[in-house]
Design a protein around this motif. Structure first.
Motif, mmCIF file in Angstrom:
data_model
loop_
_atom_site.group_PDB
_atom_site.id
_atom_site.type_symbol
_atom_site.label_atom_id
_atom_site.label_comp_id
_atom_site.label_asym_id
_atom_site.label_seq_id
_atom_site.Cartn_x
_atom_site.Cartn_y
_atom_site.Cartn_z
ATOM 1 N N GLY A 83 39.282 38.462 29.905
ATOM 2 C CA GLY A 83 39.758 37.979 28.634
ATOM 3 C C GLY A 83 41.223 38.745 28.165
ATOM 4 N N VAL A 84 41.572 39.599 29.107
ATOM 5 C CA VAL A 84 42.969 40.304 28.970
ATOM 6 C C VAL A 84 44.178 39.549 29.407
ATOM 7 C CG1 VAL A 84 44.276 42.355 29.514
ATOM 8 C CG2 VAL A 84 41.559 42.683 28.985
ATOM 9 N N ARG A 85 45.151 39.272 28.449
ATOM 10 C CA ARG A 85 46.265 38.566 28.823
ATOM 11 C C ARG A 85 47.343 39.267 29.852
ATOM 12 N NH1 ARG A 85 46.093 34.337 24.602
ATOM 13 N NH2 ARG A 85 44.729 34.952 23.086
ATOM 14 N N PRO A 86 47.585 38.592 31.014
ATOM 15 C CA PRO A 86 48.371 39.366 31.936
ATOM 16 C C PRO A 86 49.817 38.731 31.669
ATOM 17 C CG PRO A 86 46.939 37.943 33.085
ATOM 18 C CD PRO A 86 46.801 37.603 31.566
ATOM 19 N N VAL A 87 50.841 39.928 31.945
ATOM 20 C CA VAL A 87 52.140 39.726 31.853
ATOM 21 C C VAL A 87 52.714 40.134 33.095
ATOM 22 C CG1 VAL A 87 54.430 40.649 30.864
ATOM 23 C CG2 VAL A 87 52.613 39.756 29.425
ATOM 24 N N VAL A 88 52.900 39.352 34.123
ATOM 25 C CA VAL A 88 53.164 39.728 35.505
ATOM 26 C C VAL A 88 54.659 39.581 35.958
ATOM 27 C CG1 VAL A 88 52.392 38.962 37.927
ATOM 28 C CG2 VAL A 88 51.122 38.340 35.645
ATOM 29 N N GLY A 89 55.097 40.776 36.486
ATOM 30 C CA GLY A 89 56.462 41.080 36.828
ATOM 31 C C GLY A 89 56.405 41.335 38.420
ATOM 32 N N THR A 90 55.190 41.614 38.779
ATOM 33 C CA THR A 90 55.326 41.552 40.547
ATOM 34 C C THR A 90 55.599 40.052 40.978
ATOM 35 O OG1 THR A 90 53.675 43.132 40.136
ATOM 36 C CG2 THR A 90 53.654 42.335 42.335
ATOM 37 N N THR A 91 56.315 39.985 41.905
ATOM 38 C CA THR A 91 56.643 38.733 42.617
ATOM 39 C C THR A 91 55.705 39.026 43.875
ATOM 40 O OG1 THR A 91 58.503 39.801 43.503
ATOM 41 C CG2 THR A 91 58.990 38.413 41.606
ATOM 42 N N GLY A 92 55.842 37.565 44.587
ATOM 43 C CA GLY A 92 55.088 37.285 45.763
ATOM 44 C C GLY A 92 53.852 36.316 45.760
ATOM 45 N N LEU A 93 53.612 35.884 44.585
ATOM 46 C CA LEU A 93 52.491 34.650 44.272
ATOM 47 C C LEU A 93 52.691 33.572 45.031
ATOM 48 C CD1 LEU A 93 51.421 35.334 40.420
ATOM 49 C CD2 LEU A 93 50.053 36.041 42.400
ATOM 50 N N SER A 94 52.018 32.986 45.867
ATOM 51 C CA SER A 94 52.209 31.789 46.624
ATOM 52 C C SER A 94 52.144 30.894 45.735
ATOM 53 C CB SER A 94 51.241 31.716 47.597
ATOM 54 O OG SER A 94 50.026 31.561 47.351
ATOM 55 N N PRO A 95 52.656 29.789 46.069
ATOM 56 C CA PRO A 95 52.519 28.381 45.211
ATOM 57 C C PRO A 95 50.987 28.033 44.947
ATOM 58 C CG PRO A 95 54.291 27.848 46.853
ATOM 59 C CD PRO A 95 53.379 29.207 47.242
ATOM 60 N N GLU A 96 50.044 28.370 45.934
ATOM 61 C CA GLU A 96 48.600 27.818 45.872
ATOM 62 C C GLU A 96 48.010 29.093 45.016
ATOM 63 O OE1 GLU A 96 50.501 26.191 49.194
ATOM 64 O OE2 GLU A 96 50.376 28.430 48.796
ATOM 65 N N GLN A 97 48.306 30.315 45.118
ATOM 66 C CA GLN A 97 47.832 30.984 44.177
ATOM 67 C C GLN A 97 48.262 30.998 42.612
ATOM 68 O OE1 GLN A 97 49.437 34.747 46.015
ATOM 69 N NE2 GLN A 97 47.240 35.357 46.878
ATOM 70 N N LEU A 98 49.601 30.680 42.556
ATOM 71 C CA LEU A 98 49.911 30.228 41.253
ATOM 72 C C LEU A 98 49.023 29.191 40.680
ATOM 73 C CD1 LEU A 98 52.117 31.433 39.522
ATOM 74 C CD2 LEU A 98 53.515 29.963 40.104
ATOM 75 N N GLN A 99 49.135 28.208 41.387
ATOM 76 C CA GLN A 99 48.037 27.066 40.915
ATOM 77 C C GLN A 99 46.746 27.303 40.522
ATOM 78 O OE1 GLN A 99 49.276 23.859 40.185
ATOM 79 N NE2 GLN A 99 46.996 23.719 39.354
ATOM 80 N N ASP A 100 46.162 28.135 41.378
ATOM 81 C CA ASP A 100 44.871 28.781 41.259
ATOM 82 C C ASP A 100 44.526 29.416 39.800
ATOM 83 O OD1 ASP A 100 41.948 29.209 42.138
ATOM 84 O OD2 ASP A 100 42.732 31.183 41.585
ATOM 85 N N LEU A 101 45.566 30.275 39.626
ATOM 86 C CA LEU A 101 45.690 30.981 38.372
ATOM 87 C C LEU A 101 46.112 30.191 37.286
ATOM 88 C CD1 LEU A 101 47.574 34.204 39.568
ATOM 89 C CD2 LEU A 101 45.109 34.029 38.970
ATOM 90 N N THR A 102 46.728 29.254 37.426
ATOM 91 C CA THR A 102 47.086 28.203 36.163
ATOM 92 C C THR A 102 45.751 27.762 35.669
ATOM 93 O OG1 THR A 102 49.224 27.964 36.968
ATOM 94 C CG2 THR A 102 48.420 26.250 35.372
ATOM 95 N N GLU A 103 45.120 27.153 36.620
ATOM 96 C CA GLU A 103 43.861 26.327 36.213
ATOM 97 C C GLU A 103 42.846 27.473 35.950
ATOM 98 O OE1 GLU A 103 42.556 24.744 39.877
ATOM 99 O OE2 GLU A 103 44.228 23.430 40.098
ATOM 100 N N PHE A 104 42.487 28.585 36.412
ATOM 101 C CA PHE A 104 41.772 29.693 35.827
ATOM 102 C C PHE A 104 41.984 30.037 34.254
ATOM 103 C CE2 PHE A 104 39.889 33.944 36.367
ATOM 104 C CZ PHE A 104 38.526 33.743 36.189
#
Length: 275
Positions: free
Chosen positions: A102-123
């Motif tokens: 329940g901690v809100r991430p602010v992510v400056g690290t790059t390198g997330l794949s489209p699949e990982q980004l989609q999974d995190l969006t759904e989560f």
């Protein structure tokens, strides 16, 4: 009426180049409280992160265990925020763990794949937890990208050159990928070939995404972060360029993201979405 409690902030990758800048910026922000500093570098473990960052003691020791710090962030009156400037190999797990707590991430690290980004969006959406993934926190970069969108109405040929320090682990940069995606979303076809190209050395023409926009990556000591968007047409070249000379330029964007992510209930990708 009592003022709102300061936003508790955990910085993951706190001893890195960007992490140290974030430490200083958060420590100076009246509406934020530096709750925790995480870094896997054993040389700084246990040290005061303020001393590591060069801004004086802050009475916040550098820890190596992210999850215990996330637990601490959930116990605050106001929901905590995790700022992540770590490594592409671990950023997905870091962000997923933060959302789970329940901690809100602010992510400056790059390198997330489209699949990982989609999974995190759904989560994030299932958890109703705000998350901001920002390839570049510079306001100047956002303005450059907006200018490129305007230019693309009149130019059909474009390539991107991004230049970074030689300690950057991923290529192309998240900013370059995001720029190509933004241009690709306009629905036009770029760089129609007029000859059959042959690369004498593999990769000589850079990488090509689905937008058919070439991206070229340069990695050299002495650089920080730089990008050129080069448009070409018969008789003219139009170049947009952004140069970073000090990482302090990212801090207004980082602080804005920390404040805005507390208002979100899902994942948002790109600084331009919150300006």
């Amino acid at each position: 009426m009592a003022s709102q409690s300061p936003i508790p902030v955990v910085i993951n990758g706190a001893a890195g180049k960007m992490g140290r800048e974030v430490v200083k910026a958060v420590a100076q922000a009246d509406d934020m409280m530096l709750l925790g500093a995480i870094d896997t570098n054993p040389e700084v473990a246990g040290r005061d992160i303020g001393e590591v960052a060069g801004c004086g003691p802050l009475e916040v020791p550098v820890l190596t265990d992210l999850q215990s710090t996330l637990v601490m962030a959930t116990q605050e009156q106001q929901q905590g925020v995790m700022v992540d400037f770590t490594h592409p190999s671990g950023v997905y797990d870091n962000v997923r763990a933060a959302i789970a707590y329940g901690v809100r991430p602010v992510v400056g690290t790059t390198g997330l794949s489209p699949e990982q980004l989609q999974d995190l969006t759904e989560f994030a959406e299932k958890a109703s937890t705000g998350c901001l993934v920002v390839p570049n926190f510079s306001i100047g970069v956002v303005l450059m990208q907006q200018a490129a969108i305007q230019a693309s109405k009149y130019f059909d040929h474009v390539e991107i050159i991004e230049l970074h320090h030689n300690q950057k682990a991923d290529a192309p940069s998240g900013t370059a990928i995001k720029t190509a995606q933004m241009l690709g979303e306009l629905g036009k076809t770029y760089n129609q070939p007029i000859v059959n190209e042959e690369e004498k050395l593999a990769g000589a023409r850079g990488s090509t995404g689905s937008e058919n926009i070439r991206i070229h990556s340069v990695r050299l000591p002495g650089l920080i972060a730089h990008q050129e968007i080069i448009f070409g047409a018969p008789g003219q070249i139009y170049t947009l360029r952004h140069d970073t000379t000090d990482r302090a330029c990212y801090m207004p964007g980082v602080l804005l993201a920390i404040r805005k992510v507390t208002e979100l209930k899902s994942l948002v990708y790109g600084l331009e979405k919150i300006l």
